[in-house]
Design a protein around this motif. Structure first.
Motif, mmCIF file in Angstrom:
data_model
loop_
_atom_site.group_PDB
_atom_site.id
_atom_site.type_symbol
_atom_site.label_atom_id
_atom_site.label_comp_id
_atom_site.label_asym_id
_atom_site.label_seq_id
_atom_site.Cartn_x
_atom_site.Cartn_y
_atom_site.Cartn_z
ATOM 1 N N LYS A 131 1.131 -1.392 0.106
ATOM 2 C CA LYS A 131 0.225 0.031 -0.284
ATOM 3 C C LYS A 131 0.237 1.024 -0.033
ATOM 4 O O LYS A 131 0.887 2.306 -0.769
ATOM 5 C CB LYS A 131 -1.020 -0.197 0.796
ATOM 6 N N LYS A 132 1.969 1.187 1.274
ATOM 7 C CA LYS A 132 2.406 2.158 0.843
ATOM 8 C C LYS A 132 3.779 2.289 -0.616
ATOM 9 O O LYS A 132 4.001 4.324 -0.581
ATOM 10 C CB LYS A 132 3.803 2.152 1.881
ATOM 11 N N THR A 133 3.974 1.121 -0.667
ATOM 12 C CA THR A 133 4.769 1.759 -2.106
ATOM 13 C C THR A 133 3.930 2.013 -3.999
ATOM 14 O O THR A 133 4.245 3.032 -4.104
ATOM 15 C CB THR A 133 5.277 -0.106 -2.767
ATOM 16 N N LEU A 134 2.542 1.588 -3.559
ATOM 17 C CA LEU A 134 1.898 2.173 -4.988
ATOM 18 C C LEU A 134 1.463 3.359 -4.369
ATOM 19 O O LEU A 134 1.707 4.041 -5.567
ATOM 20 C CB LEU A 134 1.153 1.196 -5.001
ATOM 21 N N GLY A 135 1.136 3.919 -3.082
ATOM 22 C CA GLY A 135 0.784 5.196 -3.051
ATOM 23 C C GLY A 135 1.764 6.798 -3.509
ATOM 24 O O GLY A 135 2.166 6.707 -4.037
ATOM 25 N N ALA A 136 2.986 6.109 -2.845
ATOM 26 C CA ALA A 136 4.775 6.812 -3.158
ATOM 27 C C ALA A 136 4.634 6.754 -4.730
ATOM 28 O O ALA A 136 5.071 7.752 -5.208
ATOM 29 C CB ALA A 136 5.655 6.298 -2.675
ATOM 30 N N SER A 137 4.525 5.919 -5.064
ATOM 31 C CA SER A 137 4.824 6.035 -6.630
ATOM 32 C C SER A 137 3.593 6.243 -7.580
ATOM 33 O O SER A 137 3.405 6.615 -8.178
ATOM 34 C CB SER A 137 4.523 4.308 -7.505
ATOM 35 N N ALA A 138 2.353 6.433 -7.105
ATOM 36 C CA ALA A 138 1.754 7.260 -7.734
ATOM 37 C C ALA A 138 1.393 8.700 -7.608
ATOM 38 O O ALA A 138 1.570 9.407 -8.862
ATOM 39 C CB ALA A 138 -0.253 6.816 -6.625
ATOM 40 N N LEU A 139 2.059 9.100 -6.273
ATOM 41 C CA LEU A 139 2.555 10.516 -6.151
ATOM 42 C C LEU A 139 3.651 10.494 -6.855
ATOM 43 O O LEU A 139 3.452 11.979 -7.533
ATOM 44 C CB LEU A 139 3.442 10.728 -4.883
ATOM 45 N N VAL A 140 4.527 10.183 -7.632
ATOM 46 C CA VAL A 140 5.615 10.713 -8.134
ATOM 47 C C VAL A 140 5.624 10.132 -9.523
ATOM 48 O O VAL A 140 5.232 11.251 -9.983
ATOM 49 C CB VAL A 140 6.987 9.342 -7.519
ATOM 50 N N ALA A 141 3.931 9.846 -9.745
ATOM 51 C CA ALA A 141 4.017 9.404 -11.092
ATOM 52 C C ALA A 141 3.422 10.730 -11.636
ATOM 53 O O ALA A 141 2.821 11.842 -13.111
ATOM 54 C CB ALA A 141 3.085 8.588 -11.757
#
Length: 68
Positions: free
Chosen positions: A10-20
């Protein structure tokens, strides 16, 4: 163990969505500044050359006669 993996995902997906999303904003802003005249997304150049799409040749004549 499963909960730790889930929270990590969940944290990884959230961070990658913010970066994208963060990297997409400058791209959208730069494309919004370009002037788009009523060309329906087609790039309009300023070349003095005339674009030739068709040149009447013997090969084209043979092709068109065969296609009828």
């Amino acid at each position: 163990m499963k909960e730790e993996r889930r929270s990590f995902v969940k944290k990884t997906l959230g961070a990658s969505a913010l970066v994208a999303a963060g990297s997409a904003i400058p791209v959208m802003a730069s494309s919004a500044n370009s002037s788009v005249s009523s060309s329906n997304g087609v790039v309009v150049g300023k070349s003095p050359k005339k674009e030739i799409l068709y040149k009447e040749t013997a090969q084209w004549e043979a092709f068109y006669k065969a296609s009828y």
